[in-house]
Design a protein around this motif. Structure first.
Motif, PDB file in Angstrom:
ATOM      1  N   GLU A 120       0.965  -1.175   0.000  1.00 35.78           N
ATOM      2  CA  GLU A 120       0.031  -0.019   0.045  1.00 35.78           C
ATOM      3  C   GLU A 120       0.950   1.260   0.248  1.00 35.78           C
ATOM      4  O   GLU A 120       1.834   1.349   0.629  1.00 35.78           O
ATOM      5  N   LEU A 121       0.556   2.210  -0.699  1.00 41.37           N
ATOM      6  CA  LEU A 121       1.530   3.296  -0.859  1.00 41.37           C
ATOM      7  C   LEU A 121       0.851   4.567  -0.369  1.00 41.37           C
ATOM      8  O   LEU A 121      -0.525   4.819  -0.432  1.00 41.37           O
ATOM      9  N   GLN A 122       1.659   5.606   0.169  1.00 42.44           N
ATOM     10  CA  GLN A 122       1.199   6.827   0.612  1.00 42.44           C
ATOM     11  C   GLN A 122       2.098   7.791   0.287  1.00 42.44           C
ATOM     12  O   GLN A 122       3.320   7.678   0.281  1.00 42.44           O
ATOM     13  N   GLN A 123       1.552   8.833  -0.334  1.00 39.38           N
ATOM     14  CA  GLN A 123       2.505  10.019  -0.961  1.00 39.38           C
ATOM     15  C   GLN A 123       2.147  11.122  -0.503  1.00 39.38           C
ATOM     16  O   GLN A 123       0.772  11.326  -0.307  1.00 39.38           O
TER      17      GLN A 123
ATOM     18  N   GLY B  14       2.264   3.560  12.392  1.00 32.82           N
ATOM     19  CA  GLY B  14       1.387   2.949  11.212  1.00 32.82           C
ATOM     20  C   GLY B  14       2.062   1.829  10.411  1.00 32.82           C
ATOM     21  O   GLY B  14       1.300   1.341   9.436  1.00 32.82           O
ATOM     22  N   GLY B  15       3.276   1.461  10.753  1.00 32.35           N
ATOM     23  CA  GLY B  15       3.978   0.353  10.128  1.00 32.35           C
ATOM     24  C   GLY B  15       4.456   0.645   8.739  1.00 32.35           C
ATOM     25  O   GLY B  15       4.676  -0.154   8.096  1.00 32.35           O
ATOM     26  N   TRP B  16       4.710   2.277   8.703  1.00 35.01           N
ATOM     27  CA  TRP B  16       5.096   2.305   7.130  1.00 35.01           C
ATOM     28  C   TRP B  16       6.809   2.575   7.248  1.00 35.01           C
ATOM     29  O   TRP B  16       7.383   2.613   8.124  1.00 35.01           O
ATOM     30  N   GLU B  17       7.036   2.278   5.769  1.00 37.54           N
ATOM     31  CA  GLU B  17       8.339   2.285   5.459  1.00 37.54           C
ATOM     32  C   GLU B  17       8.810   3.416   4.450  1.00 37.54           C
ATOM     33  O   GLU B  17       7.890   3.432   3.671  1.00 37.54           O
ATOM     34  N   LEU B  18       9.788   3.889   4.717  1.00 35.83           N
ATOM     35  CA  LEU B  18       9.994   4.782   3.432  1.00 35.83           C
ATOM     36  C   LEU B  18      10.544   4.275   2.171  1.00 35.83           C
ATOM     37  O   LEU B  18      11.484   3.534   2.063  1.00 35.83           O
ATOM     38  N   ALA B  19       9.751   4.554   1.117  1.00 42.52           N
ATOM     39  CA  ALA B  19      10.114   3.987  -0.139  1.00 42.52           C
ATOM     40  C   ALA B  19      11.004   4.896  -1.049  1.00 42.52           C
ATOM     41  O   ALA B  19      11.826   4.489  -1.874  1.00 42.52           O
ATOM     42  N   ARG B  20      10.641   6.210  -1.006  1.00 41.45           N
ATOM     43  CA  ARG B  20      11.374   7.307  -1.669  1.00 41.45           C
ATOM     44  C   ARG B  20      11.340   8.751  -1.030  1.00 41.45           C
ATOM     45  O   ARG B  20      10.067   8.731  -0.702  1.00 41.45           O
TER      46      ARG B  20
ATOM     47  N   ARG C 296      11.287  21.952  -1.573  1.00 39.81           N
ATOM     48  CA  ARG C 296       9.954  21.004  -1.526  1.00 39.81           C
ATOM     49  C   ARG C 296      10.566  19.611  -1.358  1.00 39.81           C
ATOM     50  O   ARG C 296      11.848  19.236  -1.823  1.00 39.81           O
ATOM     51  N   ARG C 297       9.846  18.652  -0.489  1.00 40.73           N
ATOM     52  CA  ARG C 297      10.258  17.280  -0.324  1.00 40.73           C
ATOM     53  C   ARG C 297       8.959  16.452  -0.797  1.00 40.73           C
ATOM     54  O   ARG C 297       7.941  16.664  -0.323  1.00 40.73           O
ATOM     55  N   ARG C 298       9.179  15.569  -1.523  1.00 40.69           N
ATOM     56  CA  ARG C 298       7.919  14.401  -1.939  1.00 40.69           C
ATOM     57  C   ARG C 298       8.332  13.110  -1.292  1.00 40.69           C
ATOM     58  O   ARG C 298       9.606  12.763  -1.669  1.00 40.69           O
ATOM     59  N   VAL C 299       7.586  12.643  -0.571  1.00 41.43           N
ATOM     60  CA  VAL C 299       7.803  11.427   0.149  1.00 41.43           C
ATOM     61  C   VAL C 299       6.779  10.408  -0.246  1.00 41.43           C
ATOM     62  O   VAL C 299       5.609  10.589  -0.512  1.00 41.43           O
ATOM     63  N   TRP C 300       7.459   9.146  -0.529  1.00 44.08           N
ATOM     64  CA  TRP C 300       6.549   8.013  -0.785  1.00 44.08           C
ATOM     65  C   TRP C 300       6.846   7.220   0.427  1.00 44.08           C
ATOM     66  O   TRP C 300       7.961   6.719   0.609  1.00 44.08           O
ATOM     67  N   LEU C 301       5.841   6.568   0.887  1.00 48.92           N
ATOM     68  CA  LEU C 301       5.828   5.663   2.109  1.00 48.92           C
ATOM     69  C   LEU C 301       5.149   4.487   1.544  1.00 48.92           C
ATOM     70  O   LEU C 301       4.040   4.391   0.758  1.00 48.92           O
ATOM     71  N   ARG C 302       5.418   3.161   2.014  1.00 52.65           N
ATOM     72  CA  ARG C 302       4.799   1.943   1.646  1.00 52.65           C
ATOM     73  C   ARG C 302       4.749   0.907   3.101  1.00 52.65           C
ATOM     74  O   ARG C 302       5.658   1.015   3.920  1.00 52.65           O
ATOM     75  N   ARG C 303       3.887   0.294   2.951  1.00 51.29           N
ATOM     76  CA  ARG C 303       3.524  -0.898   3.961  1.00 51.29           C
ATOM     77  C   ARG C 303       2.893  -2.073   3.279  1.00 51.29           C
ATOM     78  O   ARG C 303       2.173  -1.970   2.361  1.00 51.29           O
ATOM     79  N   ARG C 304       3.491  -3.374   3.774  1.00 55.82           N
ATOM     80  CA  ARG C 304       3.080  -4.307   3.262  1.00 55.82           C
ATOM     81  C   ARG C 304       1.569  -4.859   3.431  1.00 55.82           C
ATOM     82  O   ARG C 304       1.211  -4.577   4.675  1.00 55.82           O
ATOM     83  N   ILE C 305       0.728  -5.237   2.438  1.00 54.51           N
ATOM     84  CA  ILE C 305      -0.485  -5.619   2.817  1.00 54.51           C
ATOM     85  C   ILE C 305      -0.600  -7.162   3.031  1.00 54.51           C
ATOM     86  O   ILE C 305       0.081  -8.124   2.387  1.00 54.51           O
ATOM     87  N   ILE C 306      -1.092  -7.307   4.310  1.00 52.51           N
ATOM     88  CA  ILE C 306      -1.277  -8.798   4.548  1.00 52.51           C
ATOM     89  C   ILE C 306      -2.734  -9.350   4.428  1.00 52.51           C
ATOM     90  O   ILE C 306      -3.557  -8.881   4.683  1.00 52.51           O
TER      91      ILE C 306
END
Length: 61
Positions: free
Chosen positions: A5-8, A31-37, A45-55
């Motif tokens: 699951e991605l969050q930007q 939230g269990g998120w990890e930094l993807a990019r 400006r900073r653009r952040v992509w977080l991801r977490r595994r879908i179980i």
């Protein structure tokens, strides 16, 4: 293959480095998120992509 699951979101240039670190740490811890990019633009400006595994839960009978 794992599904994620991605969050930007985008952070303004006025956010301090410490504030960004705290925000990302909170997302990771609670939230269990990890930094993807993380991308930083020339204007600050900073653009952040977080991801977490879908179980996915498998049904058992």
């Amino acid at each position: 293959m794992a599904e994620y699951e991605l969050q930007q979101f985008e952070l303004s240039r006025t956010e301090t480095r410490g504030a960004v670190r705290r925000l990302l740490t909170e997302h990771a811890e609670y939230g269990g998120w990890e930094l993807a990019r993380l991308r930083r633009y020339p204007d600050g400006r900073r653009r952040v992509w977080l991801r977490r595994r879908i179980i996915k839960v498998m049904r058992t009978l």
